[in-house]
Structures are given as C-alpha cells and as structure tokens.
Design a protein around this motif. Sequence first.
Motif, PDB file in Angstrom:
ATOM      1  N   GLU A 182       0.824  -1.212   0.000  1.00 21.68           N
ATOM      2  CA  GLU A 182       0.000   0.000   0.000  1.00 21.68           C
ATOM      3  C   GLU A 182       0.861   1.266   0.000  1.00 21.68           C
ATOM      4  N   ARG A 183       0.559   2.176  -0.938  1.00 22.85           N
ATOM      5  CA  ARG A 183       1.204   3.493  -1.075  1.00 22.85           C
ATOM      6  C   ARG A 183       2.691   3.391  -1.378  1.00 22.85           C
ATOM      7  N   SER A 184       3.113   2.361  -2.061  1.00 25.56           N
ATOM      8  CA  SER A 184       4.540   2.224  -2.329  1.00 25.56           C
ATOM      9  C   SER A 184       5.012   3.257  -3.351  1.00 25.56           C
ATOM     10  N   PRO A 185       6.228   3.798  -3.174  1.00 25.68           N
ATOM     11  CA  PRO A 185       6.765   4.745  -4.150  1.00 25.68           C
ATOM     12  C   PRO A 185       7.031   4.123  -5.517  1.00 25.68           C
ATOM     13  N   GLN A 186       7.191   2.800  -5.578  1.00 27.19           N
ATOM     14  CA  GLN A 186       7.334   2.092  -6.853  1.00 27.19           C
ATOM     15  C   GLN A 186       6.243   1.028  -6.953  1.00 27.19           C
ATOM     16  N   THR A 187       6.622  -0.223  -7.079  1.00 27.02           N
ATOM     17  CA  THR A 187       5.647  -1.274  -7.328  1.00 27.02           C
ATOM     18  C   THR A 187       5.060  -1.834  -6.030  1.00 27.02           C
ATOM     19  N   GLY A 188       3.911  -2.498  -6.195  1.00 28.62           N
ATOM     20  CA  GLY A 188       3.410  -3.288  -5.090  1.00 28.62           C
ATOM     21  C   GLY A 188       4.289  -4.508  -4.880  1.00 28.62           C
ATOM     22  N   ALA A 189       4.623  -5.194  -5.976  1.00 29.16           N
ATOM     23  CA  ALA A 189       5.556  -6.332  -5.913  1.00 29.16           C
ATOM     24  C   ALA A 189       6.220  -6.483  -7.266  1.00 29.16           C
ATOM     25  N   VAL A 190       7.537  -6.720  -7.259  1.00 30.16           N
ATOM     26  CA  VAL A 190       8.285  -6.925  -8.493  1.00 30.16           C
ATOM     27  C   VAL A 190       9.145  -8.182  -8.346  1.00 30.16           C
ATOM     28  N   PHE A 191       9.100  -9.033  -9.375  1.00 37.64           N
ATOM     29  CA  PHE A 191       9.875 -10.270  -9.420  1.00 37.64           C
ATOM     30  C   PHE A 191      10.791 -10.205 -10.629  1.00 37.64           C
ATOM     31  N   MET A 192      12.102 -10.337 -10.419  1.00 44.15           N
ATOM     32  CA  MET A 192      13.090 -10.269 -11.497  1.00 44.15           C
ATOM     33  C   MET A 192      13.952 -11.522 -11.461  1.00 44.15           C
ATOM     34  N   GLY A 193      13.959 -12.266 -12.556  1.00 42.71           N
ATOM     35  CA  GLY A 193      14.778 -13.464 -12.629  1.00 42.71           C
ATOM     36  C   GLY A 193      14.399 -14.528 -11.627  1.00 42.71           C
ATOM     37  N   CYS A 194      13.086 -14.768 -11.459  1.00 45.10           N
ATOM     38  CA  CYS A 194      12.604 -15.749 -10.485  1.00 45.10           C
ATOM     39  C   CYS A 194      11.924 -16.910 -11.195  1.00 45.10           C
ATOM     40  N   SER A 195      11.874 -18.053 -10.514  1.00 43.07           N
ATOM     41  CA  SER A 195      11.346 -19.271 -11.113  1.00 43.07           C
ATOM     42  C   SER A 195      10.353 -19.948 -10.176  1.00 43.07           C
ATOM     43  N   ASP A 196       9.283 -20.487 -10.757  1.00 37.89           N
ATOM     44  CA  ASP A 196       8.287 -21.248  -9.992  1.00 37.89           C
ATOM     45  C   ASP A 196       7.699 -20.386  -8.871  1.00 37.89           C
ATOM     46  N   VAL A 197       6.936 -19.409  -9.296  1.00 38.66           N
ATOM     47  CA  VAL A 197       6.374 -18.406  -8.396  1.00 38.66           C
ATOM     48  C   VAL A 197       4.867 -18.610  -8.287  1.00 38.66           C
ATOM     49  N   SER A 198       4.343 -18.508  -7.073  1.00 36.17           N
ATOM     50  CA  SER A 198       2.904 -18.586  -6.839  1.00 36.17           C
ATOM     51  C   SER A 198       2.473 -17.365  -6.027  1.00 36.17           C
ATOM     52  N   VAL A 199       1.588 -16.561  -6.615  1.00 36.45           N
ATOM     53  CA  VAL A 199       1.062 -15.376  -5.933  1.00 36.45           C
ATOM     54  C   VAL A 199      -0.452 -15.540  -5.832  1.00 36.45           C
ATOM     55  N   ASN A 200      -0.960 -15.511  -4.596  1.00 36.12           N
ATOM     56  CA  ASN A 200      -2.382 -15.737  -4.357  1.00 36.12           C
ATOM     57  C   ASN A 200      -2.965 -14.610  -3.516  1.00 36.12           C
ATOM     58  N   ASN A 201      -4.053 -14.029  -4.018  1.00 35.24           N
ATOM     59  CA  ASN A 201      -4.782 -12.995  -3.275  1.00 35.24           C
ATOM     60  C   ASN A 201      -3.863 -11.848  -2.850  1.00 35.24           C
ATOM     61  N   PHE A 202      -3.359 -11.147  -3.849  1.00 37.40           N
ATOM     62  CA  PHE A 202      -2.466 -10.003  -3.614  1.00 37.40           C
ATOM     63  C   PHE A 202      -3.213  -8.715  -3.914  1.00 37.40           C
ATOM     64  N   SER A 203      -3.020  -7.718  -3.044  1.00 41.26           N
ATOM     65  CA  SER A 203      -3.687  -6.419  -3.205  1.00 41.26           C
ATOM     66  C   SER A 203      -2.663  -5.298  -3.236  1.00 41.26           C
TER      67      SER A 203
END
Length: 499
Positions: A164-185
């Motif tokens: 919430e209110r982040s100066p950049q992204t809510g979440a950033v993934f760079m060069g990652c593998s096998d990622v699961s994101v559930n119910n993100f706001s």
Amino acid sequence: MKFYDNLLWILLMFSNSILLHASVIDVTGFGARGDGVTDDHAAIQNAVAELKKHNGGILYFPVGQYRIATSGHGALFLDGISNATIRFEPGAVLLMDNLLPDGSGGGHGIVVRGPGSGITLENIHVRWVKKAIGRSHGDAFRFEGYPSDGKTIARIIMNNCIGERSPQTGAVFMGCSDVSVNNFSPVDTWADGLHFNACRRVNVNGVLGLNNGDDTLAFVTYFDEKFSGQTGGVFSFPDLNEWCNSDSNATNITAIGGHADGMRISGARNINVSNLNVSGKWAGVQLDSAIKTTENEAVGWGYPASRNINISNVSISDCDLGLIVRSLNVLPDASESFWSFKVNISNLALSGIHSHGIDIQSVGGIQISNIRSDSRIRFLNLRGPVSLNGLDQTGGSVEFTGIQGKRFFGFRPNMEPKPIEVSGPEEVATGSVLLSRVNLAGAPLRLDRLAGLCISGLRSDSAIELKNCRDIYLNETVAADKPSIGNCRKIFFNGSELQ
C-alpha cells in the motif's frame, strides 16, 4: 506404482517434518516493539540474522505496527536465504515511515535477493505512512533473482499480501522461477501493482489492484542484441526464451482506477490469462512490441512480439482504450519477431470506452472471438493474418485501414505508424483478414486502403463504406443498404461484383 506411492509418502512425511521442526523466530524477542512509534528496523534485521544462523525457518510478526524510519535498501532484507517463511499475524503491518526529506521514497519494504529457494510470505501488509511525492525508490515486495538455474530465486509463495502506497511497485519479481502469488492487493502504488521481468513458471490467482500508478499486472521482458542485466536490475534478451515469463498463468485479476494498463504483456511467451476485469484505467489490456529509439524520446525500450498468449473472459469498462495490440518504431523491413504475434483473445466485453474499444496497429497473428462492444474498433496497417469471429457491436464504428506493404510513410511523434498512403486500389498491399459472425447495430463499417478481406455472416443496420479497396468479399451479408464504394475494384457482395 506401489514403489512410487511409498516414495511420495516418504517425501511428504519428510517435508512435514521440516515444517514441524522449523525454527520460529519472533521479532519481538529481538526488541521489535510493533507500537507504531519505535523504529523497529534494527530489531528486525537482528531477527533476520538469527534466521540465517538457522539456515531458514519462520520469521514471525505478532499483531502490531512495525515502524521503519530508517532509509536503506530494505526494511526486511533476506540475502541468499532458503527455506524461509515470513509470517504476519493478521493485523500486523510493516509501517514504512522512511521517505527522504524531499518526499521521495527511501527504501523498499521486503527484499529477497537470490540465489535461494523455498521462500514463503504469508499475510504480509506493507504500508507507507504517507504517499511519496512521486515515483521513486521503494517497492513493497522486491525479489532480486537472476535468470539461470544456479542463480535464481525458486519456489516462491506469496499468500494474502498487501502493498500500500509504495513509491514504486506493489511487488516486483526479477529473474525468479516457480512463483505462486495468491490474493495479492497492490493499493495506491506509484508504479505497477504486480510486475514480472525475466521469470518463468509463474502462477497468479487473485489480484485486486486499486489506483495503481502504472500497470496493475505486467509480464515484461526487454530486448537487447546481447543478454544484459544483473541481480537487482532488469533483464533483456535477444530472443524469446523460457525466461521471458514463459509457461505462466494468471486468473481472477481486477484492476480499478489509476493509470496505464490493467494488464500488459510485452516480450513474453506461453502465458494464459483468464477472468480479468478492468475499469477506470487508461487501457484495459495492452500487448506491444517495440524497437528502441532516442528520436523524440518516444521509445526508450524494446521488446519482441509476444507468442502463444491466450486471454479469455475479459471485461473492460470506463477506460480510454480497451484492448491494444501494437508495434512501435518497427519499419516494414524489420524482422517479423517484432511484429508477428501469436495471440488468441476470447470472450471480451467492452463498455463505455472513451476512444477505441479495440485498437490493433501494425501487427499480425491476432485472433479475437466472441466480442461484445459499444465502443469504436480500429485495425490499422495490419502486417499479417488477423481474424475476428463473433462480434456484437452496438454503437461505435468498426474500421479497417491499410495493410502494411513495402511502401512506408513514417511515424507519428509517439512512434506509432502513420496510415499507408495510396493513390488507388492497385497500390494496396494484400493481407489476410477474416471476419465472421458480425452483428452491427448503429455501428458503421468502414474499409479504407484494404485488400484481401473476407467477411462471412455480416448483419448490419448501418452504413458499409469502402474506399481505395480491392479484392473484398462480403458473403452471407444482410444489410440495410448495399455498400457504398469509392475508387475500388473487385468488391463482391453476396457473390456479385459491385461496380
């Protein structure tokens, strides 16, 4: 089969044993107060150091507001740790109070830097006390991996988190593998809500993005003639490969308000998206390719056309634009890797779009089916096969202008192509455009500088206009009036050539 069943049972028992005996490290045991007043940064880092000593475990935050007043790389920084869980009790908040004196961002919330594997984030709420003055240093969640087997961050799970209110992204993934994101706001962010760059095998289920300053969900990997990038930065490739966010899925995505796109896919391969709802953004969905240029500072990035993209069950309303597929600064002799997409979009509902409900520019390889729209539709300077099957259009025109041939007449200032200019139908390039099952109510159909279009099953109560066209076939057409033609040849209407 019995051997494999026994092996599976042993593996499950082993993994459960690890979970039962994992070290639980309570941050309040290292001096974190969670009172919303004390700067808990040093105490949290001491708890992280203990986590590293145990080679993983559970970092636990009881209910409280853990204030971070210290500027730096991250409020909570996991560097090269594996088999670690960060768990917030519901109601716990990482309270970011570290803006710089000028009002810009002073650091990220949670940072995970690879290499590593087995990272789980549960119920984490990262919130800035005040919104930064502008887009600046500060992602709520940041994963700094590297696109190779030995250097990546693998097996990441992020459940029920808020940025919430982040100066950049809510979440950033760079060069990652096998990622699961559930119910993100991601809420009220300056940049993207959820961004993936140079990842693979991503699964997203449930995003509610509110007032994101850039794309709510983005799968973007950049182009460079040679591989470039380093841990903590963005990555570029010379071609599409498994690290171009490939073999990924996203479902149940909602984007409300803010700027840019509800979803953007650029330089990607093998992605399936379903159940996407966008309202109040600049655009609903954008897929684009580009060749970098410094001219007019219009295109400061590049990425190839995306391939094997399937998008279904999309609702877009109250946006400036609905669906965009386009290329920027791509000359006629450019490699087809920059304009030949492979995209399939189905079950698309468009309402209250201010400009274009569908805007397809200077690309090919697009299939769209089952569309309900009350907004203008435009296809401009097509370069390859395009098909549209099943359109119910109420209001707003449907326009096809030009097929990209060898003749070229430059770009607009934003590096979108200008319409092809011709003096007559003999100069029009031949394309491959197929329309079927089209119902137009109060929606004129306009064809201009076009050749090689075939329409079957058209029902229209509105004007059908053709200019500078040739080799156009309108079959099984029921219309209020015959098409009006100007400077055309070989126009066939229900089997008869129009003169």
